[in-house]
Scaffold this motif. Structure first.
Motif, PDB file in Angstrom:
ATOM      1  N   GLN A 122      21.154  50.855  44.617  1.00 30.59           N
ATOM      2  CA  GLN A 122      20.822  50.409  45.978  1.00 30.59           C
ATOM      3  C   GLN A 122      21.872  49.444  46.539  1.00 30.59           C
ATOM      4  OE1 GLN A 122      16.727  49.381  46.929  1.00 30.59           O
ATOM      5  NE2 GLN A 122      16.143  50.154  44.920  1.00 30.59           N
ATOM      6  N   GLY A 123      23.112  49.780  46.284  1.00 29.82           N
ATOM      7  CA  GLY A 123      24.185  48.956  46.838  1.00 29.82           C
ATOM      8  C   GLY A 123      24.506  47.705  46.044  1.00 29.82           C
ATOM      9  N   HIS A 124      23.769  47.497  44.954  1.00 27.97           N
ATOM     10  CA  HIS A 124      24.025  46.310  44.133  1.00 27.97           C
ATOM     11  C   HIS A 124      24.759  46.697  42.848  1.00 27.97           C
ATOM     12  CE1 HIS A 124      21.486  43.608  46.521  1.00 27.97           C
ATOM     13  NE2 HIS A 124      20.672  44.630  46.650  1.00 27.97           N
ATOM     14  N   HIS A 125      25.842  46.023  42.608  1.00 20.24           N
ATOM     15  CA  HIS A 125      26.600  46.191  41.376  1.00 20.24           C
ATOM     16  C   HIS A 125      25.829  45.482  40.261  1.00 20.24           C
ATOM     17  CE1 HIS A 125      30.338  46.590  39.062  1.00 20.24           C
ATOM     18  NE2 HIS A 125      30.058  45.403  38.586  1.00 20.24           N
ATOM     19  N   ILE A 126      25.479  46.210  39.204  1.00 23.72           N
ATOM     20  CA  ILE A 126      24.697  45.611  38.120  1.00 23.72           C
ATOM     21  C   ILE A 126      25.637  44.915  37.138  1.00 23.72           C
ATOM     22  CG2 ILE A 126      22.951  46.006  36.351  1.00 23.72           C
ATOM     23  CD1 ILE A 126      22.056  46.882  39.140  1.00 23.72           C
ATOM     24  N   GLU A 127      25.397  43.632  36.907  1.00 21.97           N
ATOM     25  CA  GLU A 127      26.274  42.861  36.033  1.00 21.97           C
ATOM     26  C   GLU A 127      25.599  42.579  34.684  1.00 21.97           C
ATOM     27  OE1 GLU A 127      28.812  40.081  38.112  1.00 21.97           O
ATOM     28  OE2 GLU A 127      27.421  40.086  39.798  1.00 21.97           O
ATOM     29  N   ASP A 128      26.392  42.173  33.734  1.00 19.36           N
ATOM     30  CA  ASP A 128      25.909  41.856  32.385  1.00 19.36           C
ATOM     31  C   ASP A 128      25.183  40.515  32.408  1.00 19.36           C
ATOM     32  OD1 ASP A 128      25.587  41.103  29.705  1.00 19.36           O
ATOM     33  OD2 ASP A 128      27.406  42.187  29.115  1.00 19.36           O
ATOM     34  N   ILE A 129      23.975  40.498  31.874  1.00 17.16           N
ATOM     35  CA  ILE A 129      23.183  39.268  31.863  1.00 17.16           C
ATOM     36  C   ILE A 129      23.940  38.119  31.190  1.00 17.16           C
ATOM     37  CG2 ILE A 129      21.994  40.070  29.777  1.00 17.16           C
ATOM     38  CD1 ILE A 129      20.603  37.648  32.457  1.00 17.16           C
ATOM     39  N   ASN A 130      24.830  38.480  30.239  1.00 12.68           N
ATOM     40  CA  ASN A 130      25.578  37.425  29.558  1.00 12.68           C
ATOM     41  C   ASN A 130      26.632  36.772  30.452  1.00 12.68           C
ATOM     42  OD1 ASN A 130      24.255  37.604  26.985  1.00 12.68           O
ATOM     43  ND2 ASN A 130      25.267  39.592  26.767  1.00 12.68           N
ATOM     44  N   ASP A 131      26.883  37.394  31.610  1.00 11.08           N
ATOM     45  CA  ASP A 131      27.811  36.792  32.567  1.00 11.08           C
ATOM     46  C   ASP A 131      27.095  35.905  33.581  1.00 11.08           C
ATOM     47  OD1 ASP A 131      29.835  38.119  31.311  1.00 11.08           O
ATOM     48  OD2 ASP A 131      29.873  39.802  32.725  1.00 11.08           O
ATOM     49  N   LEU A 132      25.799  35.738  33.387  1.00  7.76           N
ATOM     50  CA  LEU A 132      25.007  34.992  34.371  1.00  7.76           C
ATOM     51  C   LEU A 132      25.600  33.624  34.673  1.00  7.76           C
ATOM     52  CD1 LEU A 132      22.458  34.611  36.111  1.00  7.76           C
ATOM     53  CD2 LEU A 132      21.258  33.825  34.080  1.00  7.76           C
ATOM     54  N   GLU A 133      25.914  32.895  33.595  1.00  4.89           N
ATOM     55  CA  GLU A 133      26.397  31.526  33.793  1.00  4.89           C
ATOM     56  C   GLU A 133      27.691  31.526  34.627  1.00  4.89           C
ATOM     57  OE1 GLU A 133      26.321  29.286  30.216  1.00  4.89           O
ATOM     58  OE2 GLU A 133      27.101  27.468  31.150  1.00  4.89           O
ATOM     59  N   LYS A 134      28.593  32.414  34.282  1.00  3.45           N
ATOM     60  CA  LYS A 134      29.859  32.507  35.005  1.00  3.45           C
ATOM     61  C   LYS A 134      29.615  32.851  36.476  1.00  3.45           C
ATOM     62  CE  LYS A 134      32.651  35.968  34.860  1.00  3.45           C
ATOM     63  NZ  LYS A 134      33.124  37.213  34.231  1.00  3.45           N
ATOM     64  N   VAL A 135      28.853  33.914  36.701  1.00  5.07           N
ATOM     65  CA  VAL A 135      28.605  34.383  38.065  1.00  5.07           C
ATOM     66  C   VAL A 135      27.857  33.332  38.885  1.00  5.07           C
ATOM     67  CG1 VAL A 135      27.442  36.136  39.459  1.00  5.07           C
ATOM     68  CG2 VAL A 135      28.614  36.790  37.350  1.00  5.07           C
ATOM     69  N   ALA A 136      26.894  32.658  38.234  1.00  3.47           N
ATOM     70  CA  ALA A 136      26.093  31.665  38.953  1.00  3.47           C
ATOM     71  C   ALA A 136      26.960  30.544  39.486  1.00  3.47           C
ATOM     72  CB  ALA A 136      25.004  31.114  38.036  1.00  3.47           C
ATOM     73  N   SER A 137      27.913  30.112  38.669  1.00  2.00           N
ATOM     74  CA  SER A 137      28.754  29.001  39.124  1.00  2.00           C
ATOM     75  C   SER A 137      29.725  29.465  40.202  1.00  2.00           C
ATOM     76  CB  SER A 137      29.511  28.384  37.941  1.00  2.00           C
ATOM     77  OG  SER A 137      30.408  29.313  37.393  1.00  2.00           O
ATOM     78  N   GLU A 138      30.171  30.713  40.108  1.00  2.00           N
ATOM     79  CA  GLU A 138      31.059  31.251  41.133  1.00  2.00           C
ATOM     80  C   GLU A 138      30.358  31.435  42.471  1.00  2.00           C
ATOM     81  OE1 GLU A 138      33.692  34.017  38.071  1.00  2.00           O
ATOM     82  OE2 GLU A 138      32.618  34.970  39.725  1.00  2.00           O
ATOM     83  N   LYS A 139      29.150  32.002  42.408  1.00  2.00           N
ATOM     84  CA  LYS A 139      28.485  32.433  43.640  1.00  2.00           C
ATOM     85  C   LYS A 139      27.442  31.452  44.157  1.00  2.00           C
ATOM     86  CE  LYS A 139      29.189  37.397  43.131  1.00  2.00           C
ATOM     87  NZ  LYS A 139      28.536  38.714  43.094  1.00  2.00           N
ATOM     88  N   HIS A 140      27.238  30.364  43.421  1.00  2.00           N
ATOM     89  CA  HIS A 140      26.262  29.369  43.846  1.00  2.00           C
ATOM     90  C   HIS A 140      24.880  29.969  44.135  1.00  2.00           C
ATOM     91  CE1 HIS A 140      24.503  25.795  45.339  1.00  2.00           C
ATOM     92  NE2 HIS A 140      24.350  26.264  46.560  1.00  2.00           N
ATOM     93  N   ILE A 141      24.212  30.357  43.048  1.00  2.00           N
ATOM     94  CA  ILE A 141      22.869  30.942  43.138  1.00  2.00           C
ATOM     95  C   ILE A 141      21.834  29.839  43.373  1.00  2.00           C
ATOM     96  CG2 ILE A 141      21.118  32.221  41.867  1.00  2.00           C
ATOM     97  CD1 ILE A 141      23.546  33.920  42.389  1.00  2.00           C
ATOM     98  N   ASP A 142      20.916  30.061  44.308  1.00  2.00           N
ATOM     99  CA  ASP A 142      19.856  29.076  44.557  1.00  2.00           C
ATOM    100  C   ASP A 142      18.612  29.351  43.719  1.00  2.00           C
ATOM    101  OD1 ASP A 142      21.094  27.533  46.769  1.00  2.00           O
ATOM    102  OD2 ASP A 142      21.051  29.469  47.791  1.00  2.00           O
ATOM    103  N   ILE A 143      18.248  30.624  43.627  1.00  2.00           N
ATOM    104  CA  ILE A 143      16.977  30.988  42.990  1.00  2.00           C
ATOM    105  C   ILE A 143      17.182  32.205  42.103  1.00  2.00           C
ATOM    106  CG2 ILE A 143      14.594  31.752  43.411  1.00  2.00           C
ATOM    107  CD1 ILE A 143      14.735  30.406  46.157  1.00  2.00           C
ATOM    108  N   ALA A 144      16.515  32.210  40.929  1.00  2.00           N
ATOM    109  CA  ALA A 144      16.562  33.374  40.040  1.00  2.00           C
ATOM    110  C   ALA A 144      15.203  34.048  39.989  1.00  2.00           C
ATOM    111  CB  ALA A 144      16.985  32.943  38.639  1.00  2.00           C
TER     112      ALA A 144
END
Lengths: 216, 216
Positions: B127-149
């Motif tokens: 649905q238009g979303h690139h599925i990423e590896d859960i183990n990259d969560l920490e990296k991606v979160a700091s890059e993209k500034h996630i507010d809510i999980a």
DNA sequence: AACTGTGAACGGGTTCACAGCC
DNA sequence: GGCTGTGAACCCGTTCACAGTT
């Protein structure tokens, strides 16, 4: 033993107790104290004992509760010892997620009929469920003795569907559409609004941010 | 004007007010009285006014509330005037239903990253979303500034995922897995358990049946 | 006259304190 | 000693009653 009417708040916790007890039973635990069980759930032991006091006396002082016994008592009270028949209305993405949700089956619920209004879906089979015409709801409900209806339609269709559900004689509705349904008093409604839960989190996030800004 | 701390119960109703006001604004209504708005929602007018009194004084005696103004004030308080960034963990059926859920976008939430642990899913586009590896969560979160999980994984994975979310520095979690997560005190958790809602309905159904059996 | 904002009264739910039981 | 069951105290949320505003 008092046995007053069970408070709403207590009723809403009983399924949580059941869930935890089922897990403990599966792991082979025989007895549990109120403080142990309460800790696992994240509430106070006194609250657990007070809740249980509304529905009976199942514990043994100095020992605790028999896991299997207490589980059975709660399941019995919840009326899930016999399988309950659920009609799902709406075979879109949410509806499909609900069809595949293991938790329903485990807890004693069986999706026994699925309805939609889209002619392109009616007659097809989705995840093993034959999709029926929503206009046949009344007929199917009387044939199959539906206990509970779940609304998983778009918002625009929800009130119409709700009215059809009431006409079909179903008195228990779980609604996922974000709209305040107008229903007779004798119909029981539970509402789940996914966006509202996010907005509540957003409030606390915004509050924390306000507090930070203020202090610096 | 008092402005005490907003009670939990009030916070949980604010999104409902916002939803109703947004609908009225779209229909072009300019002002609304507390009794009118309360009726549409199905609560008492005094409760609505009391709730609003916790957050400010927005009404005009003899007239009512300005729909746009009140809506904006509530949205502002909810912190949804700027778009909030959501990470979705779990790209199964429930996850996919959430990806497609219009209500999130409308209310100001944007699913900005989707994670899974299944190698067969990681790297694909759903649905238009690139599925990423859960183990990259920490990296991606700091890059993209996630507010809510949002946790939409199987039960077995939920606690592990929750721990990863906390490590990634995210403090607001919406959990769909039917398990009591163990989290630090400063993390905000909302829990939605679909089976529990059905069990609550089942209780009232069983109670009604008991009452019937008793009387006949 | 119509409606808001709020102190005070009320009621339901949670927690405390402890009597009673194993 | 360890634990349950429960009246009483307490707390929070809802409703009432009304003073104040336009």
């Amino acid at each position: 033993m008092k046995l007053k009417k069970t408070p709403r708040a207590t009723v809403e916790r009983l399924p949580i107790y059941a869930r935890c007890l089922a897990l403990m039973a599966k792991r082979g635990l025989r007895t549990v104290s109120s403080s142990d069980l309460a800790d696992r759930i994240g509430i106070k032991a006194t609250q657990l004992r007070k809740d249980l006091s509304y529905i009976g006396e199942f514990g043994t002082p100095g020992v605790g509760y028999d896991v299997e016994e207490l589980l059975w008592q709660i399941q019995n009270l919840l009326g899930v010892t016999k399988e309950l028949k659920v009609a799902l209305i709406g075979a879109g993405r949410l509806g499909q997620a609900l069809m595949g949700y293991q938790g329903f089956k485990e807890k004693g619920f069986r999706i026994i009929a699925v309805f939609d209004s889209d002619p392109g879906k009616i007659g097809t089979i989705v995840q093993g469920h034959h999709i029926e015409d929503i206009n046949d709801l009344e007929k199917v409900a009387s044939e199959k003795h539906i206990d509970i209806a779940v609304i998983a339609t778009p918002t625009g269709a929800a009130q119409t569907v709700a009215t059809q559900i009431v006409l079909a004689g179903i008195k228990y509705i779980l609604n996922f559409a974000p709209i305040a349904l107008i229903l007779p008093d004798d119909v029981n409604l539970r509402q789940v609004d996914l966006a509202i839960e996010l907005q509540i989190l957003a409030f606390y996030r915004a509050e924390a941010e306000r507090k930070r800004d203020q202090q610096d």
